[in-house]
Every structure is written in structure tokens, then in C-alpha cells.
Motif scaffolding. Structure first.
Motif, PDB file in Angstrom:
ATOM      1  N   ARG A   5       0.847  -1.194   0.000  1.00  0.00           N
ATOM      2  CA  ARG A   5       0.000   0.000   0.000  1.00  0.00           C
ATOM      3  C   ARG A   5       0.878   1.239   0.000  1.00  0.00           C
ATOM      4  O   ARG A   5       1.869   1.313   0.708  1.00  0.00           O
ATOM      5  N   ARG A   6       0.472   2.198  -0.789  1.00  0.00           N
ATOM      6  CA  ARG A   6       1.197   3.465  -0.853  1.00  0.00           C
ATOM      7  C   ARG A   6       0.929   4.245   0.426  1.00  0.00           C
ATOM      8  O   ARG A   6      -0.108   4.105   1.060  1.00  0.00           O
ATOM      9  N   VAL A   8       0.805   8.083   2.214  1.00  0.00           N
ATOM     10  CA  VAL A   8       0.743   9.535   2.095  1.00  0.00           C
ATOM     11  C   VAL A   8       0.818  10.104   3.506  1.00  0.00           C
ATOM     12  O   VAL A   8       0.079   9.683   4.395  1.00  0.00           O
ATOM     13  N   LEU A  33      -9.059   5.574  -2.874  1.00  0.00           N
ATOM     14  CA  LEU A  33      -7.932   5.022  -3.632  1.00  0.00           C
ATOM     15  C   LEU A  33      -7.121   3.977  -2.869  1.00  0.00           C
ATOM     16  O   LEU A  33      -6.256   3.330  -3.451  1.00  0.00           O
ATOM     17  N   PHE A  35      -4.912   4.198  -0.044  1.00  0.00           N
ATOM     18  CA  PHE A  35      -3.559   4.405   0.469  1.00  0.00           C
ATOM     19  C   PHE A  35      -3.619   4.675   1.963  1.00  0.00           C
ATOM     20  O   PHE A  35      -4.671   4.990   2.511  1.00  0.00           O
ATOM     21  N   LEU A  66       4.535  11.579  -0.538  1.00  0.00           N
ATOM     22  CA  LEU A  66       4.079  10.303  -1.085  1.00  0.00           C
ATOM     23  C   LEU A  66       5.228   9.325  -0.964  1.00  0.00           C
ATOM     24  O   LEU A  66       6.301   9.552  -1.535  1.00  0.00           O
ATOM     25  N   ASP A  67       5.021   8.274  -0.186  1.00  0.00           N
ATOM     26  CA  ASP A  67       6.064   7.275   0.064  1.00  0.00           C
ATOM     27  C   ASP A  67       7.367   7.928   0.519  1.00  0.00           C
ATOM     28  O   ASP A  67       8.457   7.552   0.089  1.00  0.00           O
ATOM     29  N   HIS A  71       5.626  15.597  -2.453  1.00  0.00           N
ATOM     30  CA  HIS A  71       4.744  15.509  -3.613  1.00  0.00           C
ATOM     31  C   HIS A  71       4.158  16.871  -3.969  1.00  0.00           C
ATOM     32  O   HIS A  71       4.146  17.262  -5.122  1.00  0.00           O
ATOM     33  N   LEU A  81      -1.632  13.488  -7.810  1.00  0.00           N
ATOM     34  CA  LEU A  81      -1.632  12.397  -6.845  1.00  0.00           C
ATOM     35  C   LEU A  81      -2.360  11.186  -7.424  1.00  0.00           C
ATOM     36  O   LEU A  81      -1.865  10.063  -7.324  1.00  0.00           O
ATOM     37  N   ARG A  82      -3.509  11.408  -8.039  1.00  0.00           N
ATOM     38  CA  ARG A  82      -4.238  10.303  -8.667  1.00  0.00           C
ATOM     39  C   ARG A  82      -3.363   9.624  -9.725  1.00  0.00           C
ATOM     40  O   ARG A  82      -3.306   8.387  -9.784  1.00  0.00           O
ATOM     41  N   ASP A  84      -0.050   9.623  -9.957  1.00  0.00           N
ATOM     42  CA  ASP A  84       1.097   8.960  -9.336  1.00  0.00           C
ATOM     43  C   ASP A  84       0.681   7.697  -8.605  1.00  0.00           C
ATOM     44  O   ASP A  84       1.503   6.791  -8.410  1.00  0.00           O
ATOM     45  N   LEU A  85      -0.567   7.612  -8.174  1.00  0.00           N
ATOM     46  CA  LEU A  85      -1.068   6.410  -7.521  1.00  0.00           C
ATOM     47  C   LEU A  85      -1.645   5.422  -8.535  1.00  0.00           C
ATOM     48  O   LEU A  85      -2.142   4.374  -8.166  1.00  0.00           O
TER      49      LEU A  85
END
Length: 88
Positions: A5-6, A8, A33, A35, A66-67, A71, A81-82, A84-85
Motif C-alpha cells: 500500500r502506498r 501519504v 484510492l 492508500f 508520497l512514500d 509531492h 496524486l491520482r 502517481d497512484l
């Protein structure tokens, strides 16, 4: 089960209304999404002996990581963000 899982993280400070709006926006996106979302108060972290985040990001809050990588700041860049995810 996937362990990938990513993540944030939102860097904030107490009394920051822009930070509160960004967190609410990110919370909705996390539910959609999938995360993991966390928030870190940079002033509280500095008071606890970890001044690095406040020194690096304290003049640009809120900051979205992000990770673990920066970001966006001052606002959530939702289209980016969408993308990149992988959520287009």
C-alpha cells in the motif's frame, strides 16, 4: 495480501486551517484510492527531539509526502496524486 500500500503523509502544524482542509481532502481520497494516510505536526515532532521536518518544510505547510518524498505543498495536487497512484 499485498503489503505494498502506498503511504501519504501530511506535514501540518496546530491551528493551520489549510492543513485541516488538506487532511480532509486526503482522507476522502484514501478511502477511495486505498492508500495509508498519516499526519505529522512538525512543531510537535521538533519539540519531541526531531527538528528535521520543521527545519526542512516548516515554511511551506501543509506538505504532502508520497512514500516519503515531497509531492506537493500548500495544497493537495489531486490530479497529480491520482496519476502517481495509478488511479488516473
Amino acid at each position: 495480501m499485498s503489503e505494498s500500500r502506498r503511504r501519504v503523509q501530511l506535514l501540518t502544524r496546530a491551528g493551520c486551517s489549510i492543513c485541516e482542509r488538506a487532511y480532509a481532502q486526503l482522507a476522502g481520497l484514501a478511502a477511495e484510492l486505498g492508500f495509508d494516510l498519516s499526519a505529522t505536526d512538525v512543531d510537535a515532532a521538533a519539540a519531541a527531539g526531531e527538528p528535521r521536518l520543521r527545519a526542512e518544510f516548516g515554511d511551506r505547510l501543509p506538505v504532502v509526502l508520497l512514500d516519503g518524498r515531497e509531492h506537493s505543498y500548500w495544497e493537495v495536487d489531486e490530479p497529480r496524486l491520482r496519476a502517481d497512484l495509478g488511479a488516473g
